[in-house]
Structures are given as C-alpha cells and as structure tokens.
Design a protein around this motif. Structure first.
Motif, short mmCIF file in Angstrom:
data_model
loop_
_atom_site.label_atom_id
_atom_site.label_comp_id
_atom_site.label_asym_id
_atom_site.label_seq_id
_atom_site.Cartn_x
_atom_site.Cartn_y
_atom_site.Cartn_z
N TYR A 37 0.80 -1.22 0.00
CA TYR A 37 0.00 0.00 0.00
C TYR A 37 0.84 1.27 0.00
CZ TYR A 37 -3.35 -3.61 0.82
OH TYR A 37 -4.09 -4.76 0.69
N ASP A 41 -1.10 3.03 -6.73
CA ASP A 41 -2.30 2.45 -7.33
C ASP A 41 -2.90 1.34 -6.47
OD1 ASP A 41 -0.28 0.62 -7.72
OD2 ASP A 41 -0.85 0.12 -9.78
N GLU A 42 -2.51 1.26 -5.21
CA GLU A 42 -3.02 0.24 -4.29
C GLU A 42 -3.66 0.91 -3.08
OE1 GLU A 42 -3.24 -2.87 -4.77
OE2 GLU A 42 -1.71 -3.48 -6.22
N GLN A 127 -9.99 -6.46 -4.55
CA GLN A 127 -8.75 -5.75 -4.83
C GLN A 127 -8.64 -5.38 -6.30
OE1 GLN A 127 -5.95 -8.57 -3.15
NE2 GLN A 127 -5.85 -7.47 -1.20
N SER A 128 -9.14 -6.24 -7.18
CA SER A 128 -9.12 -5.93 -8.61
C SER A 128 -10.05 -4.76 -8.93
CB SER A 128 -9.52 -7.16 -9.42
OG SER A 128 -8.60 -8.21 -9.26
N SER A 130 -11.00 -2.45 -6.85
CA SER A 130 -10.41 -1.26 -6.24
C SER A 130 -9.35 -0.65 -7.14
CB SER A 130 -9.80 -1.62 -4.88
OG SER A 130 -9.15 -0.50 -4.30
N LYS A 131 -8.46 -1.48 -7.67
CA LYS A 131 -7.42 -0.95 -8.54
C LYS A 131 -8.02 -0.32 -9.78
CE LYS A 131 -3.36 -2.74 -8.84
NZ LYS A 131 -2.12 -3.52 -9.12
N HIS A 134 -9.70 3.08 -8.81
CA HIS A 134 -8.75 4.13 -8.42
C HIS A 134 -7.83 4.56 -9.55
CE1 HIS A 134 -9.96 2.89 -4.26
NE2 HIS A 134 -9.92 4.20 -4.12
N TYR A 135 -7.80 3.81 -10.64
CA TYR A 135 -7.09 4.30 -11.82
C TYR A 135 -7.70 5.60 -12.31
CZ TYR A 135 -4.03 0.27 -12.72
OH TYR A 135 -3.04 -0.68 -12.65
#
Length: 257
Positions: A37, A41-42, A127-128, A130-131, A134-135
């Motif tokens: 983190y 990008d996390e 998690q996928s 989220s990434k 947030h891109y």
C-alpha cells in the motif's frame, strides 16, 4: 459471512465486523508489511494496518497529494448488490435440495459453509475492482494537465456536474460495454459433450458458466459510475494547497503533459 457480528468465533476475539472484513484485515496486514500500500495504485479496505517491513520504493510523483479511498463504497455495493446476484444460481439449487429433503421456509436458504474459499475469491475480486476504480485518479490527472483552464473554474465553484461532463466520453463507454459483453460471452462458455443445439466447435454444446449480463451490469451500474466519482473527487481536490498565483499560472498554461 457478509453480516457483521455473525461469527461468535470472531466476536470472542473482539472483532465485531463481518467474516469478509476480518479476512480482508488479516490479508491486508500481511500485504501492508510487504509494502503493497505504498504503491500509488493500491488502496486497502482495512484501517490501522502495520507498517512495511521493507524499505520504501521511490515511486514517480504522478498524482497530486490526496487521501481519496473509494473502498468503503466498493465493499458496500459488492456485498449488497453483486454477491447476491452471482450466487443466485447456487442459492436456488441449494434451496431445491433442501425442499427435496422436506426442509421448507427460511431454512431453505442456509449457505453451504464455504467461508474460507469464498472469502479468498472475494478478496481477489475486491482488490481488482479497487485498482480499476482508483485508476480514475490517474485519468483525472492526465486530463487536467492536458487543459487546466477548462477544469479550474469548475473546481473553484465547485461544479461536480460540469466536471463530470468534461471527463465523460459516452461513445467510449458504449464501446467498452459492447467489448465487455463479447469477452464475457466468450469466456463464460462451458463446452460440454452433448446433442444439438450446437453452438461450439466440433459438435459440442455450449452453455454459460456465469451471468454475462451481470458482468456488464457490474461495469455499467457500479464500476464506471464509481470511477467517475473518483475522478471528480480527485479534481475537486486538485487545487488544495496552491496559492492564487499558482492557480492563475495553471489557468494560463497549455498542456503540461
């Protein structure tokens, strides 16, 4: 496993959230120690994570400083809207088995108890998502730097609707959904030996393993709108800490990308 306080085993440990939130916390605690983190990008779903064991990496300073994290909304729509939809077939099949055993009413809809394996996949999916969402920050920064003067008046007002209009490309979104439907339809095929109707190669019948429309709806109703929210929120934060002179210079500047 998605209901807070449903597991006595966890409440006995002092954890009052859901099984999935506990699973996220435990998984992300290890990931945090491995400095996941610290990457721009996390974003974690859990709070109060341990510090990294490894030294920090020197990431390029691409994003403007911000504390935006859409994960609470992602977790909410995932557990309340997506999970019930993707588990619908299994839920109905289990209910049918219960009725065949003479079990009826609310007891028909008990789960199958696969808490560990289900949560493992949930974490991967969350998690996928989220990434992907947030891109939007990187997209916003790129668009802002292309033409700061177009954005700054709407940031100063502020005007969310105008900012969303600047970042929205309806035709791009339409093509994305069409492409997504085609990909989901292709990868969802479950090719089995059988009689006609024949849809697959070599005389094999195909059926869908997943809800293709549900995949498209995930993007159309949740991921795309939430990504745009992140983009707009990022833009609204983009001038914080800048002096009036710095803002005026940005307004006069041409593309800085």
């Amino acid at each position: 496993m998605y209901q807070r306080g449903a597991f006595k085993e966890l409440t006995d440990l002092g954890f009052k959230e859901s099984w999935l939130e506990w699973f996220l916390k435990e998984t992300e605690s290890f990931h945090a120690k491995a400095r996941r983190y610290t990457s721009p990008d996390e974003y974690p779903f859990s709070a109060d994570l341990p510090d990294p064991v490894l030294p920090s990496l020197d990431f390029p300073k691409i994003l403007y400083p911000n504390k935006l994290n859409a994960n609470p909304s992602i977790l909410s729509f995932y557990t309340n809207a997506i999970v019930p939809r993707i588990t619908r077939r299994a839920t109905l099949a289990l209910a049918a088995k219960k009725r065949a055993q003479g079990i009826t009413g609310s007891e028909e809809f008990e789960d199958d108890g696969n808490y560990g394996s289900a949560a493992t996949l949930d974490v991967e999916v969350l998690q996928s998502i989220s990434k992907r969402v947030h891109y939007g920050k990187f997209v916003s920064e790129s668009k802002f730097l292309e033409n700061p003067a177009a954005f700054i008046p709407h940031i100063l007002k502020p005007n969310r609707e105008a900012l969303e209009g600047l970042i929205t490309k309806p035709e791009v979104e339409r093509k994305l959904l069409v492409r997504l439907h085609k990909k989901a339809s292709t990868y969802a095929q479950d090719i089995v030996e059988g009689d006609p109707p024949v849809n697959g190669a070599n005389g094999k019948r195909t059926s869908s393993k997943i809800d293709v429309d549900g995949v498209v709806d995930l993007y159309e109703s949740y991921i795309i709108p939430l990504t745009k929210e992140v983009e707009v929120d990022y833009l609204l934060n983009r001038l914080e800490g800048l002096s009036q002179d710095e803002i005026e210079n940005l307004s006069k500047s041409k593309s800085t990308s």
